[in-house]
Motif scaffolding. Structure first.
Motif, PDB file in Angstrom:
ATOM      1  N   SER A   1       4.974   7.295   9.126  1.00  0.00           N
ATOM      2  CA  SER A   1       3.732   6.593   8.785  1.00  0.00           C
ATOM      3  C   SER A   1       2.800   7.512   8.000  1.00  0.00           C
ATOM      4  O   SER A   1       2.745   8.719   8.243  1.00  0.00           O
ATOM      5  CB  SER A   1       3.036   6.089  10.053  1.00  0.00           C
ATOM      6  OG  SER A   1       3.859   5.161  10.744  1.00  0.00           O
TER       7      SER A   1
ATOM      8  N   ASP B   1       8.621   0.834   7.518  1.00  0.00           N
ATOM      9  CA  ASP B   1       9.036  -0.093   8.572  1.00  0.00           C
ATOM     10  C   ASP B   1      10.166  -0.989   8.081  1.00  0.00           C
ATOM     11  O   ASP B   1       9.908  -2.035   7.508  1.00  0.00           O
ATOM     12  CB  ASP B   1       7.844  -0.948   9.009  1.00  0.00           C
ATOM     13  CG  ASP B   1       8.170  -1.894  10.143  1.00  0.00           C
ATOM     14  OD1 ASP B   1       9.175  -1.666  10.844  1.00  0.00           O
ATOM     15  OD2 ASP B   1       7.425  -2.862  10.322  1.00  0.00           O
ATOM     16  N   ASN B   2      11.448  -0.659   8.316  1.00  0.00           N
ATOM     17  CA  ASN B   2      11.835   0.553   8.981  1.00  0.00           C
ATOM     18  C   ASN B   2      12.876   1.291   8.154  1.00  0.00           C
ATOM     19  O   ASN B   2      13.895   1.757   8.661  1.00  0.00           O
ATOM     20  CB  ASN B   2      12.385   0.243  10.381  1.00  0.00           C
ATOM     21  CG  ASN B   2      12.754   1.492  11.155  1.00  0.00           C
ATOM     22  OD1 ASN B   2      12.088   2.502  11.083  1.00  0.00           O
ATOM     23  ND2 ASN B   2      13.867   1.413  11.868  1.00  0.00           N
TER      24      ASN B   2
ATOM     25  N   TYR C   1       1.320  -1.529   6.943  1.00  0.00           N
ATOM     26  CA  TYR C   1       2.218  -2.184   7.888  1.00  0.00           C
ATOM     27  C   TYR C   1       2.361  -3.662   7.550  1.00  0.00           C
ATOM     28  O   TYR C   1       1.378  -4.396   7.451  1.00  0.00           O
ATOM     29  CB  TYR C   1       1.662  -2.008   9.302  1.00  0.00           C
ATOM     30  CG  TYR C   1       2.417  -2.702  10.401  1.00  0.00           C
ATOM     31  CD1 TYR C   1       3.743  -2.389  10.676  1.00  0.00           C
ATOM     32  CD2 TYR C   1       1.787  -3.660  11.195  1.00  0.00           C
ATOM     33  CE1 TYR C   1       4.429  -3.017  11.705  1.00  0.00           C
ATOM     34  CE2 TYR C   1       2.458  -4.286  12.233  1.00  0.00           C
ATOM     35  CZ  TYR C   1       3.782  -3.962  12.476  1.00  0.00           C
ATOM     36  OH  TYR C   1       4.454  -4.588  13.495  1.00  0.00           O
ATOM     37  N   HIS C   2       3.605  -4.099   7.324  1.00  0.00           N
ATOM     38  CA  HIS C   2       3.931  -5.494   7.025  1.00  0.00           C
ATOM     39  C   HIS C   2       3.194  -6.020   5.796  1.00  0.00           C
ATOM     40  O   HIS C   2       2.777  -7.186   5.763  1.00  0.00           O
ATOM     41  CB  HIS C   2       3.661  -6.397   8.233  1.00  0.00           C
ATOM     42  CG  HIS C   2       4.700  -6.295   9.297  1.00  0.00           C
ATOM     43  ND1 HIS C   2       4.856  -7.229  10.279  1.00  0.00           N
ATOM     44  CD2 HIS C   2       5.649  -5.347   9.553  1.00  0.00           C
ATOM     45  CE1 HIS C   2       5.848  -6.880  11.086  1.00  0.00           C
ATOM     46  NE2 HIS C   2       6.339  -5.733  10.652  1.00  0.00           N
TER      47      HIS C   2
ATOM     48  N   ASP D   1      -0.605   3.214   9.888  1.00  0.00           N
ATOM     49  CA  ASP D   1       0.075   2.709   8.685  1.00  0.00           C
ATOM     50  C   ASP D   1      -0.711   1.534   8.123  1.00  0.00           C
ATOM     51  O   ASP D   1      -0.509   0.381   8.521  1.00  0.00           O
ATOM     52  CB  ASP D   1       1.506   2.278   9.004  1.00  0.00           C
ATOM     53  CG  ASP D   1       2.266   1.833   7.760  1.00  0.00           C
ATOM     54  OD1 ASP D   1       1.661   1.782   6.670  1.00  0.00           O
ATOM     55  OD2 ASP D   1       3.477   1.548   7.874  1.00  0.00           O
TER      56      ASP D   1
ATOM     57  N   MET E   1       9.876   3.349  12.446  1.00  0.00           N
ATOM     58  CA  MET E   1       8.676   3.858  11.775  1.00  0.00           C
ATOM     59  C   MET E   1       8.440   5.320  12.151  1.00  0.00           C
ATOM     60  O   MET E   1       7.650   5.629  13.026  1.00  0.00           O
ATOM     61  CB  MET E   1       7.446   3.003  12.086  1.00  0.00           C
ATOM     62  CG  MET E   1       7.588   1.551  11.681  1.00  0.00           C
ATOM     63  SD  MET E   1       6.178   0.514  12.130  1.00  0.00           S
ATOM     64  CE  MET E   1       4.898   1.179  11.062  1.00  0.00           C
TER      65      MET E   1
ATOM     66  N   ALA F   1       1.693   2.062  13.924  1.00  0.00           N
ATOM     67  CA  ALA F   1       1.625   0.914  13.014  1.00  0.00           C
ATOM     68  C   ALA F   1       0.170   0.591  12.695  1.00  0.00           C
ATOM     69  O   ALA F   1      -0.524   1.373  12.058  1.00  0.00           O
ATOM     70  CB  ALA F   1       2.369  -0.269  13.626  1.00  0.00           C
ATOM     71  N   GLU F   2      -0.323  -0.549  13.197  1.00  0.00           N
ATOM     72  CA  GLU F   2      -1.658  -1.007  12.802  1.00  0.00           C
ATOM     73  C   GLU F   2      -2.786  -0.406  13.625  1.00  0.00           C
ATOM     74  O   GLU F   2      -3.959  -0.529  13.263  1.00  0.00           O
ATOM     75  CB  GLU F   2      -1.719  -2.541  12.871  1.00  0.00           C
ATOM     76  CG  GLU F   2      -1.878  -3.134  14.261  1.00  0.00           C
ATOM     77  CD  GLU F   2      -0.586  -3.219  15.044  1.00  0.00           C
ATOM     78  OE1 GLU F   2      -0.595  -3.847  16.118  1.00  0.00           O
ATOM     79  OE2 GLU F   2       0.439  -2.654  14.590  1.00  0.00           O
TER      80      GLU F   2
ATOM     81  N   ASP G   1       4.075  -1.232   1.470  1.00  0.00           N
ATOM     82  CA  ASP G   1       4.964  -0.381   2.258  1.00  0.00           C
ATOM     83  C   ASP G   1       6.137   0.054   1.386  1.00  0.00           C
ATOM     84  O   ASP G   1       7.246  -0.457   1.472  1.00  0.00           O
ATOM     85  CB  ASP G   1       5.448  -1.100   3.517  1.00  0.00           C
ATOM     86  CG  ASP G   1       6.221  -0.164   4.456  1.00  0.00           C
ATOM     87  OD1 ASP G   1       6.274   1.047   4.171  1.00  0.00           O
ATOM     88  OD2 ASP G   1       6.757  -0.645   5.469  1.00  0.00           O
TER      89      ASP G   1
END
Length: 480
Positions: free
Chosen positions: A345, A279-280, A441-442, A438, A342, A417-418, A446
């Protein structure tokens, strides 16, 4: 680098040979091909793009992050180095490149604490939340109940009717922007807002540029289930908001109709928590590989404009400023926008933005032509070996948002993502049911270890096919 005058037969013979790092084997035709659209371009571009070359770009993004305090976030040296790398690669491929600047607010969270009935509750501040008073805000909770008939909790003014003045509003996550919830709650007299996630996970999110918001934080679903109306709570948020300057990267082909432009974009910045390789970095690297293989003078009917956006992670700022800065005439010249955020993943979904909201996912339909983007991208994923791609809502979480708001049709690819993968998705796509698409994520994990090479390869192939198709044929996308 293969020469600009290479024949189609020679390209086809070597299309499946991965380009090495920095290689720019392009589909350019040179001046002789200018204005002559080649219907074979989509197939040849899909075959020419190399996941190994895209992965080499990801390796460079991770190296840059490691050399710059572990991230590539807006306002940092890591972002500037990432931008310089993309610019250098594009120029080597023959593009003229612009890096228009824009003003942006940056956000720092120094502390976030929530105490309810004298017990601490894990919480996370939403970026661009105002700070509470230094000692925190103490007030009763006002839980805004959601009914099964309400798919948009906290998204309308009436959702806050009867709330005590100064209370801390508790509202479930829904389809509207978080800034909208905070603004509406503040207008109704709330002193602060707690967003309850629909997953039992942290909710990294932003209020963006929404004016007149109040201090806003989030909690997990299980923590939110324990919050009761009328409980005494103290929310302390120590935040800093500053004004800075950042840049986008813009490069476009010299061939093709300048009055009907295909724009393909990906955000270049990471979240501040880590290197942002999925991301990303994934979308940015894949888009860079497509641009390098297409080249600056392809046999296209439309101009193709490639964009790497800054400050997406703090409210889609780079893309929004770009669209806002266009004249009405230049905005009308953009026929279609394709977004890639993204695309690798580690527990991947294979998702295509639902252009007409035919899947009823709670988002909004895109402008006319978005349904065509969805169909073309879905067919491209299937051709790349994906079983049963699914829709994902236009929910405003990525850079397609400003384009849709301006009436420009849009589409794109996303590997999740989440949100958690369902058993049905795991059965057809592989991976692990009940786990986030993922899990990093954040977060700081990552990194390259967070990349699924198969997902990267399939999405890159689909990107090449779809970008090639719309570069030579915009049928199904109405002129505006």
């Amino acid at each position: 680098m293969l020469g600009a005058g290479i024949t189609a037969a020679a390209l086809a013979a070597c299309a499946n040979v991965p380009a090495g790092p920095g290689a720019a084997a392009t589909l350019d035709t040179g001046a002789a091909g200018a204005g002559q659209a080649d219907p074979g371009l989509p197939e040849r571009l899909a075959a020419a793009v190399s996941a190994d070359a895209a992965y080499a770009h990801l390796q460079e993004f991770e190296r840059i992050a490691d050399a710059n305090d572990g991230n590539r976030a807006v306002g940092t040296s890591g972002y500037d180095a990432s931008l310089d790398y993309v610019v250098g690669e594009l120029r080597e491929a023959g593009f003229e490149v612009q890096t228009p600047s824009f003003d942006v607010r940056t956000f720092t969270s120094n502390d976030a604490r929530l105490t309810v009935a004298d017990a601490p509750v894990p919480t996370e501040v939403l970026s661009f939340s105002p700070a509470t008073p230094p000692g925190g805000l103490t007030a009763p909770l006002s839980v805004r109940a959601r009914t099964p008939q309400d798919p948009t909790p906290g998204c309308e003014a009436e959702d806050y009717a009867g709330m005590p003045a100064g209370a801390i509003a508790v509202v479930e996550r829904g389809v509207c922007p978080f800034g909208q919830k905070s603004q509406l709650a503040g207008a109704a007299g709330a002193g602060a807002v707690i967003i309850v996630n629909t997953e039992d996970a942290a909710l990294p999110a932003t209020l963006g540029d929404t004016p007149e918001v109040v201090p806003t934080a989030s909690v997990t679903r299980s923590a939110g289930e324990g919050l009761q109306d009328g409980q005494q709570a103290t929310l302390l948020l120590d935040t800093t908001i500053e004004q800075q300057t950042s840049r986008n990267v813009i490069a476009e082909t010299t061939t093709g109709d300048p009055d009907r432009v295909l724009v393909a974009g990906a955000h270049l910045d990471s979240a501040p928590e880590g290197a942002g390789i999925n991301d990303n970095g994934s979308g940015s690297a894949a888009l860079l590989e497509v641009a390098q293989q297409l080249g600056a003078t392809p046999p296209a009917a439309q101009k193709v404009r490639f964009a790497w956006w800054g400050a997406e992670e703090i409210g889609l700022v780079g893309a929004a400023r770009y669209v806002e800065g266009l004249s009405d005439e230049d905005r009308a010249r953009i026929a279609l926008y394709l977004n890639f955020d993204m695309v690798a993943s580690p527990n991947p979904a294979y998702l295509v933005y639902d252009g007409d909201d035919s899947d009823g996912l709670g988002g909004e339909p895109g402008p006319p032509g978005s349904d065509t983007a969805e169909r073309v991208l879905t067919e491209a994923l299937v051709a790349a070996g994906v079983t049963g791609p699914e829709g994902t809502a236009f929910d405003g979480r990525s850079d397609y948002g400003p384009f849709i708001d301006a009436g420009i049709p849009a589409g794109g690819l996303f590997t999740g993502a989440e949100e958690q993968k369902t058993p049905e998705q795991a059965q057809k796509w592989g991976g692990t049911a009940g786990q986030s698409f993922d899990p990093c994520y954040h977060t700081a994990c990552d990194r390259l270890t967070n990349i699924d090479r198969t997902a990267l390869d399939r999405n890159l192939t689909a990107m090449g096919s779809a970008i090639g198709r719309f570069a030579v044929d915009l049928s199904g996308v109405p002129a505006r």
